[in-house]
Design an enzyme around this catalytic site. Sequence first.
Site, PDB file in Angstrom:
ATOM      1  N   GLY A  85      42.893  30.826  46.653  1.00 18.04           N
ATOM      2  CA  GLY A  85      43.140  31.394  47.980  1.00 18.04           C
ATOM      3  C   GLY A  85      43.661  32.811  47.876  1.00 18.04           C
ATOM      4  N   GLY A 121      49.592  32.079  47.533  1.00 16.37           N
ATOM      5  CA  GLY A 121      49.819  31.884  46.111  1.00 16.37           C
ATOM      6  C   GLY A 121      51.284  32.006  45.740  1.00 16.37           C
ATOM      7  CD  GLU A 123      41.154  31.067  39.017  1.00 14.75           C
ATOM      8  OE1 GLU A 123      40.514  32.129  39.173  1.00 14.75           O
ATOM      9  OE2 GLU A 123      41.659  30.743  37.928  1.00 14.75           O
ATOM     10  CB  CYS A 141      37.576  35.686  45.404  1.00 13.46           C
ATOM     11  SG  CYS A 141      36.677  34.528  44.345  1.00 13.46           S
TER      12      CYS A 141
END
Length: 488
Positions: free
Chosen positions: A196, A201, A218, A253
């Site tokens: 995310g 995070g 990630e 991402c």
Amino acid sequence: MTGEVFDGKKAEVMVKDLRASFKAGKTKPYEWRVSQLEGIVRMIMERETEIMEALQSDLAKPNMEAYLHEISLSKAACLFALKQLKGWIKPEKVVRASFTTFPSSAKIVPEPLGVVLIISAWNYPFSLLIDPAIGAIAAGNAVVVKPSEIAPATSAFFAEHLPEYVDNSCIKVVEGSIAETTALLEQKWDKIFYTGNGRVGRIVMAAAAKHLTPVALELGGKSPVIVDSNVNLKVAVKRMAVGKWGCNNGQACIAPDYIITTKSFAPKLVDALKSTLEEFYGEDPLESADLSRIVSFSHFKRLTELLDEENIPEKIVYGGERDEKHLKIAPTVLLDVPHDSLIMKDEIFGPLLPIITVEKLEDSFELINSRPKPLAAYLFSKNKKLEEDFVQKVSAGGILINDAALHVTNPHLPFGGVGDSGTGAYHGKFSFDTFSHKKAVLSRGYATEMRIRARYPPYTYHKQILLRRVIDGSFIALFLGLFGLHRD
């Protein structure tokens, strides 16, 4: 868990039950791991149409993208794990022994961590949940997967169908939003894997720190693309365009976030982008069935605010159209946006692609390195010296030369971030390793014990000299120590 109120008590009971299953050894046998992975493969094959329908509902994802980026990659990851699993779980023999432990044998034994939590993202809601789960299961863990609530159709698919194909006493699906995720994070896990953004995070890391739980993050970042004039422009532009807009319409991402090129080459690059985008999506891209929509109104609003910032509309050289009703934004190219503009501050995560110009490409290295480290960095060039400098001087989770986003398809490469773009890596054996502990095992016999006296008290002067030499790697001292040929 569908239809139930999932709170801290339910989370505690669930984790307790999973830990009991793990301690009973249910997840460790090779046969159990294989049966779960085979179940996932069957689910993917038997439910392909339903997976596509869920992805269409959540993101209006084109069937081709759904198959290429989610279904086929997930199936391939599972089949790769099945093929390699016997080798992965086999202890690794350590050939070299140290002087101080000779004679001995040593090995590294991979063992499962225990009960792990996987929190997935909405942009690739199927593959970003299944791929790490494959690694966790292959490593022999009990697993809880938390799909993203922002992709409700895919989340519901997992809740309904995953339990039909796997062992429910060891693998659980928990749906929900902030409250449910908070309840999960309150528990003690043996590993948390989160995909995310950096804001969440940090929340995950703070919660994990209370239990000293290791975390893999990630995340993302502003993945740069350096474009040299020394390229096959037609091919290069097609590759960077499909890496940007062919990946969830930029909601990925590893999608190119901004381009850096020289002032002199920028006009040619812009013209090539215009031509390619029209070829891909037609004269009215908002009507194209090959472009995903923006996932939600809040994300749509965020992106339009980037476009509407003062002095930014005049920087648009292609696109800019939007359809609020259907949450669509056309592929948009901007030229020479200010470095301090909103669009250059945070990850765009959408179909907007700014171009920054420099006098010479080498200036781009400092520009990239002045920002948080990205998840990916791309270079399009035939110049080998520039390529070498790029690899050496730019820090990123991964680097790809003369293409975009394609490196994630290679199971022999680790996929993960560095710095603000994440910690830890997965894909292929790297997924297995992420959810394993490498246990060191040293084994010695008794045959030489009577000969080796220097290690034991009383520590006489000669013993101290001998031990120092052994520790320093002296072959002569080792020989003397082994055969007791020294004076007390």
